[in-house]
Design an enzyme around this catalytic site. Structure first.
Site, PDB file in Angstrom:
ATOM      1  N   ARG A 147       0.994  -1.178  -0.052  1.00  0.00           N
ATOM      2  CA  ARG A 147      -0.003   0.008   0.058  1.00  0.00           C
ATOM      3  C   ARG A 147       0.915   1.283   0.141  1.00  0.00           C
ATOM      4  O   ARG A 147       1.715   1.429   0.721  1.00  0.00           O
ATOM      5  CB  ARG A 147      -0.875  -0.072   1.278  1.00  0.00           C
ATOM      6  CG  ARG A 147      -1.972   1.102   1.441  1.00  0.00           C
ATOM      7  CD  ARG A 147      -1.232   2.333   2.226  1.00  0.00           C
ATOM      8  NE  ARG A 147      -2.360   3.405   2.518  1.00  0.00           N
ATOM      9  CZ  ARG A 147      -2.025   4.586   2.900  1.00  0.00           C
ATOM     10  NH1 ARG A 147      -0.975   4.729   3.446  1.00  0.00           N
ATOM     11  NH2 ARG A 147      -2.979   5.328   3.416  1.00  0.00           N
ATOM     12  N   LEU A 148       0.719   2.211  -1.037  1.00  0.00           N
ATOM     13  CA  LEU A 148       1.655   3.029  -1.304  1.00  0.00           C
ATOM     14  C   LEU A 148       1.290   4.561  -0.588  1.00  0.00           C
ATOM     15  O   LEU A 148       0.152   5.001  -0.978  1.00  0.00           O
ATOM     16  CB  LEU A 148       2.010   3.505  -2.794  1.00  0.00           C
ATOM     17  CG  LEU A 148       2.442   2.073  -3.544  1.00  0.00           C
ATOM     18  CD1 LEU A 148       2.585   2.211  -4.795  1.00  0.00           C
ATOM     19  CD2 LEU A 148       3.755   1.809  -2.995  1.00  0.00           C
ATOM     20  N   ASP A 149       1.645   5.168   0.249  1.00  0.00           N
ATOM     21  CA  ASP A 149       1.088   6.162   1.079  1.00  0.00           C
ATOM     22  C   ASP A 149       1.005   7.270   0.259  1.00  0.00           C
ATOM     23  O   ASP A 149       2.105   7.659  -0.541  1.00  0.00           O
ATOM     24  CB  ASP A 149       2.099   6.242   2.391  1.00  0.00           C
ATOM     25  CG  ASP A 149       1.557   7.634   3.111  1.00  0.00           C
ATOM     26  OD1 ASP A 149       0.132   7.545   3.503  1.00  0.00           O
ATOM     27  OD2 ASP A 149       2.118   8.687   3.301  1.00  0.00           O
ATOM     28  N   ALA A 150      -0.198   8.263   0.180  1.00  0.00           N
ATOM     29  CA  ALA A 150      -0.131   9.434  -0.490  1.00  0.00           C
ATOM     30  C   ALA A 150       0.560   9.712  -1.844  1.00  0.00           C
ATOM     31  O   ALA A 150       1.439  10.442  -1.781  1.00  0.00           O
ATOM     32  CB  ALA A 150       0.111  10.524   0.740  1.00  0.00           C
TER      33      ALA A 150
ATOM     34  N   HIS B 163      -0.019  11.026  -4.293  1.00  0.00           N
ATOM     35  CA  HIS B 163      -0.093  12.446  -4.892  1.00  0.00           C
ATOM     36  C   HIS B 163       0.876  13.296  -4.463  1.00  0.00           C
ATOM     37  O   HIS B 163       1.124  14.475  -5.042  1.00  0.00           O
ATOM     38  CB  HIS B 163      -1.437  13.074  -4.452  1.00  0.00           C
ATOM     39  CG  HIS B 163      -1.814  12.827  -3.005  1.00  0.00           C
ATOM     40  ND1 HIS B 163      -2.594  11.853  -2.528  1.00  0.00           N
ATOM     41  CD2 HIS B 163      -1.757  13.912  -2.211  1.00  0.00           C
ATOM     42  CE1 HIS B 163      -2.644  12.163  -1.065  1.00  0.00           C
ATOM     43  NE2 HIS B 163      -2.240  13.429  -0.867  1.00  0.00           N
TER      44      HIS B 163
ATOM     45  N   GLU C  31      -2.701   5.217  -2.033  1.00  0.00           N
ATOM     46  CA  GLU C  31      -3.563   5.952  -1.380  1.00  0.00           C
ATOM     47  C   GLU C  31      -3.580   7.288  -2.402  1.00  0.00           C
ATOM     48  O   GLU C  31      -2.312   7.727  -2.470  1.00  0.00           O
ATOM     49  CB  GLU C  31      -3.203   6.328   0.004  1.00  0.00           C
ATOM     50  CG  GLU C  31      -3.892   7.422   0.603  1.00  0.00           C
ATOM     51  CD  GLU C  31      -3.571   8.078   1.891  1.00  0.00           C
ATOM     52  OE1 GLU C  31      -4.240   8.646   2.527  1.00  0.00           O
ATOM     53  OE2 GLU C  31      -2.081   7.937   2.042  1.00  0.00           O
TER      54      GLU C  31
ATOM     55  N   VAL D 271     -16.114   7.116  -1.153  1.00  0.00           N
ATOM     56  CA  VAL D 271     -17.118   6.149  -0.518  1.00  0.00           C
ATOM     57  C   VAL D 271     -17.177   6.283   0.845  1.00  0.00           C
ATOM     58  O   VAL D 271     -18.273   6.345   1.608  1.00  0.00           O
ATOM     59  CB  VAL D 271     -16.686   4.880  -0.843  1.00  0.00           C
ATOM     60  CG1 VAL D 271     -17.593   3.747  -0.257  1.00  0.00           C
ATOM     61  CG2 VAL D 271     -16.704   4.567  -2.435  1.00  0.00           C
ATOM     62  N   HIS D 272     -16.026   6.268   1.707  1.00  0.00           N
ATOM     63  CA  HIS D 272     -15.951   6.483   3.251  1.00  0.00           C
ATOM     64  C   HIS D 272     -16.755   7.751   3.670  1.00  0.00           C
ATOM     65  O   HIS D 272     -17.710   7.659   4.358  1.00  0.00           O
ATOM     66  CB  HIS D 272     -14.395   6.581   3.666  1.00  0.00           C
ATOM     67  CG  HIS D 272     -14.628   6.889   5.170  1.00  0.00           C
ATOM     68  ND1 HIS D 272     -14.366   8.341   5.474  1.00  0.00           N
ATOM     69  CD2 HIS D 272     -14.677   6.447   6.078  1.00  0.00           C
ATOM     70  CE1 HIS D 272     -14.490   8.680   6.891  1.00  0.00           C
ATOM     71  NE2 HIS D 272     -14.416   7.257   7.226  1.00  0.00           N
TER      72      HIS D 272
ATOM     73  N   ASP E 159      -6.535   6.658   9.314  1.00  0.00           N
ATOM     74  CA  ASP E 159      -6.687   8.107   8.935  1.00  0.00           C
ATOM     75  C   ASP E 159      -7.965   8.626   9.555  1.00  0.00           C
ATOM     76  O   ASP E 159      -8.033   9.469  10.422  1.00  0.00           O
ATOM     77  CB  ASP E 159      -6.433   8.434   7.672  1.00  0.00           C
ATOM     78  CG  ASP E 159      -5.061   8.929   7.339  1.00  0.00           C
ATOM     79  OD1 ASP E 159      -4.365   9.212   8.165  1.00  0.00           O
ATOM     80  OD2 ASP E 159      -4.718   8.291   6.129  1.00  0.00           O
TER      81      ASP E 159
END
Length: 596
Positions: A258-261, A263, A297, A324-325, A395
C-alpha cells in the site's frame, strides 16, 4: 550498500552510494576501514565480508557523525545507531504459498503495536499478532494490511515518520519477526500487504540527504522538499525505492504494497515513477509465479491511477476510495464539517456507491475547485474491485481529536447498516482492527519523539484542533498512556454487545464470499434506490442491502422473497414487506417485480 540489501554471502562485501562525499569510512564492530571509490558516486569494500550480526556505520569526509546504512535491514538500537548485518536468505518465506489476487477480497488494516497487548501488556509484536491469526480466519479476512513497519524514533508511533525503507522496527521484533509473521499468515491462508511510505521520511533520523540527492527543492510537499524523482541523480533514487519494493515483495514474500499518499510523489518525468514501479512489479510476478498487488492512497480521484501503464495510466491494481468513506460516514452520522461538507445526503451516498467518486470533475467545496474525473462503469481497464472502500481506517479514526471510532457516536443499528453497505458493496472492502466487534478502545495519534521534537508535536496537535473547538479533547501523543489506551481489548469480543456485532461482520463476510452477486466487480450491476432520506436500498444483481439509519422505524420497506441476514428488530408483513423498529440492515432477495 547496493540497490539491494547486503547479503552475508556476497563476495562484493560492503557498498554505499554517496555521491555527495569524497571519502567514506566504514566502521565494523569498532574497526574502521576506508572504502574505495568505484565511480558514479559508489564506494566499495569488497575484501571484508558482511557477517550476520556485525554492527556497522559510515562516516562521510571525516565528519563527526557515524551514519546508519540507508539500505539497512535492521536497526536494533534505533534510527540513530549502527546498522546490523542480516542474512537475507533467512528472511525468505518457507510456507507453501501460491499467492492470491487481492482485488475484491476482504482486507484488514492493523497496527502491530496496538493490535495486541504484546508479551508485557505494553505493546504488540509480530509474534503476538501471529497468536490472533485464527480469529482473522474465523472472521473471513483474506489479507492483512500492516501499517508501516520501517524504523522510527522511539518505541511507539504510527510508522509514517519512518526513516529506513528496507528495515523493520525493532520494537515489533525486527526483520526476522516479520518473516515469521508472513509465513504464519500464509499458512493460515491470509495474504500480507505492507504499507510503505515513499513520499517523505520522518524528521528524526533522516540522514539520506547527507549521502546524495535523495531530495529536491524543485518540488515541495507538506513535509518539506520532495523525494527526487525527476532531477539529477534521480535514477539512483528511483532504484533505491525500487530496491525497497523488491526486498518486500520478492525477498520477503509479502503479497502487496500500500503506497502512502502517492499524490505527494512529485514527478514531472516523462515516465512517472509509479508506472515504472508497476511495470517492475509485473515482471516480479513472472519471476515469483504469484500475484503481487500495488494499492495507492491518492486524493486525486483519478481513474488513471488504476489504468494499466500500457494505456497511459499509472498501473496500480487498486486505490483507496475516500469518497465512499465520506459518503457513508456523513450519511450515517450526520457530520458535515471539513471534507464532509459535500456529503451526507442519501443522494450523495447513492452516487459514491454506484460510481465511487462524488467529486468527478465536479466542484469540491472543501478544495474550492473542480476535482477528479469520472469512473467509467464500462471500462475494460478497471472495475469496482479497483477501489478499496472502508467505514474506518487509521486516518479517519486516528486523525479525529480524541481518536474516537464511528461506533462510539452512533447506535449499533446504524453501525450495522453502514458496514453492510461497505462489505456488500461493489468495491474491495477493508476493515480497521477492532471495528468488527465495535471495540471500545479509541485509536489515537501517538509518538515517542525526543523531548524537543515531542513538545512541538504535542503543541501542534492541540493547535490543529483548537480552531475547531476540540483542543481540550486531544490526548498528548507523547504520553505512553495515549498509546496504551489504543491497544485492543480482545476479551471484549465475548461480551454481549460486542459479540453481536462480531456475528454480524462474520455473517456479512460469509455472504460476500458465498454469493456471486455480492462479489461481482461490475458497477453496471450496482444500483441504489433512495427510499427516503433515512433509507436506501443497494441492489447487487439479484440481491439487495436495505440500510435504514433511523432514528424512527421503517414502517414499510421493500418486499422480500428471502431474507439472508438482518440486524435490528425486523418483522415481515404477510406480503413479505420488511419492517424495522429502528436503525438496522437487511440483506434480502427482493420479491419479483419489486423496484426498478
Amino acid at each position: 550498500m547496493s540497490s539491494r540489501p547486503v547479503d552475508a554471502h556476497d563476495e562484493r562485501g560492503y557498498e554505499l552510494w554517496a555521491p555527495a562525499a569524497q571519502q567514506v569510512t566504514l566502521r565494523i564492530d569498532g574497526t574502521e576501514h576506508e572504502m574505495r571509490v568505484v565511480g558514479d558516486g559508489w564506494f566499495m569494500l569488497p575484501e571484508v565480508p558482511a557477517e550476520p550480526g556485525a554492527r556497522y556505520a559510515f562516516r562521510l569526509d571525516g565528519g563527526d557523525l557515524w551514519l546508519p546504512d540507508p539500505r539497512s535491514l535492521s536497526q536494533p538500537d534505533g534510527v540513530h545507531a549502527d546498522s546490523e548485518v542480516v542474512d537475507p536468505s533467512l528472511l525468505r518465506p518457507t510456507a507453501p504459498w501460491d499467492g492470491r489476487d487481492l482485488r475484491g477480497r476482504v482486507l484488514y488494516e492493523l497496527h502491530v503495536g496496538t493490535f495486541t497487548p504484546g508479551p508485557d501488556g505494553r505493546g504488540g509484536t509480530f509474534d503476538s499478532a501471529i497468536e490472533r491469526l485464527d480469529e482473522l480466519v474465523d472472521l473471513g479476512v483474506d489479507a492483512v494490511e500492516l501499517m508501516p513497519v520501517a524504523p522510527f524514533p522511539g518505541d511507539r508511533g504510527w510508522g509514517y515518520d519512518g526513516v529506513g525503507l528496507y528495515a523493520v522496527h525493532a520494537a515489533y521484533g525486527g526483520p526476522q519477526a516479520l518473516a515469521r509473521f508472513v509465513d504464519a499468515s500464509h499458512r493460515h491462508g491470509i495474504a500480507v500487504v505492507l504499507d510503505v511510505v515513499h513520499n517523505h521520511l520522518g524528521p528524526s533520523g533522516n540522514y539520506l540527504g547527507m549521502f546524495g540527492p535523495y531530495f529536491t527543492e524543485r518540488h515541495q510537499t507538506p513535509w518539506g522538499s520532495a523525494i527526487n524523482l525527476d532531477q539529477p541523480g534521480s535514477r539512483q533514487v528511483r532504484d533505491f525505492l525500487l530496491g525497497s519494493a523488491r526486498h518486500w515483495l520478492v525477498d520477503m514474500g509479502v503479497d502487496g504494497l500500500r503506497l502512502d499518499a502517492v499524490h505527494e510523489l512529485r514527478d514531472d518525468s516523462e515516465r512517472p515513477f509509479l508506472a515504472e514501479l508497476a511495470d517492475a512489479v509485473s515482471s516480479w510476478e513472472t519471476e515469483t509465479g504469484r500475484p503481487l498487488a500495488l494499492i495507492a492512497e491518492s486524493d486525486r480521484n483519478q481513474p488513471a491511477t488504476v489504468t494499466p501503464t500500457s494505456r497511459g495510466g499509472l498501473g496500480m491494481d487498486m486505490q483507496w476510495a475516500d469518497d465512499v468513506h465520506h459518503g457513508v460516514h456523513a450519511w450515517i452520522t450526520g457530520e458535515r464539517d471539513g471534507y464532509y461538507g459535500d456529503f451526507g445526503s442519501a443522494e450523495a451516498l447513492a452516487v459514491v456507491l454506484e460510481r465511487v467518486f462524488l467529486h468527478a470533475g465536479t466542484w469540491s467545496s472543501f478544495r474550492g475547485r473542480a476535482w477528479g474525473a469520472p469512473v467509467d462503469p464500462d471500462s475494460a481497464e478497471y472495475d469496482a474491485h479497483s477501489f478499496v472502500t472502508f467505514l474506518q481506517d487509521h486516518d479517519q479514526v486516528g486523525n479525529r481529536a480524541a481518536g474516537d471510532r464511528i461506533h462510539h457516536g452512533i447506535d449499533p443499528g446504524r453501525h450495522a447498516a453502514a458496514i453492510a453497505l461497505i462489505l456488500l458493496g461493489p468495491g474491495t472492502p477493508m476493515l480497521f482492527q477492532g471495528e468488527e466487534w465495535a471495540a471500545s478502545t479509541p485509536y489515537t495519534y501517538f509518538t515517542a519523539h525526543d523531548e524537543e521534537l515531542g513538545a512541538l508535536v504535542s503543541a501542534g496537535r492541540v493547535e490543529e484542533f483548537a480552531a475547531m473547538g476540540w483542543g481540550d479533547q486531544v490526548p498528548d501523543p507523547q504520553l505512553r498512556s495515549t498509546f496504551e489506551s489504543s491497544i485492543l481489548r480482545w476479551e471484549e469480543r465475548e461480551q454481549a454487545g460486542h459479540a453481536s456485532m462480531l456475528r454480524w461482520y462474520r455473517e456479512l463476510i460469509a455472504l460476500r464470499h458465498a454469493e456471486e452477486d455480492l462479489h461481482d466487480p461490475s458497477l453496471r450491476r450496482t444500483r441504489v434506490e433512495v427510499l427516503a432520506e433515512e433509507t436506501v436500498l443497494l441492489r447487487r444483481g439479484a440481491l439487495a442491502v436495505l440500510a435504514h439509519r433511523g432514528p424512527g422505524p421503517l414502517a414499510a420497506g421493500p418486499r422480500a422473497e428471502q431474507v439472508l441476514a438482518a440486524f435490528g428488530e425486523m418483522t415481515l408483513g404477510a406480503d413479505g414487506t420488511i419492517h424495522l423498529a429502528g436503525p438496522g440492515a437487511v440483506v434480502l432477495r427482493p420479491s419479483p417485480g419489486t423496484g426498478g
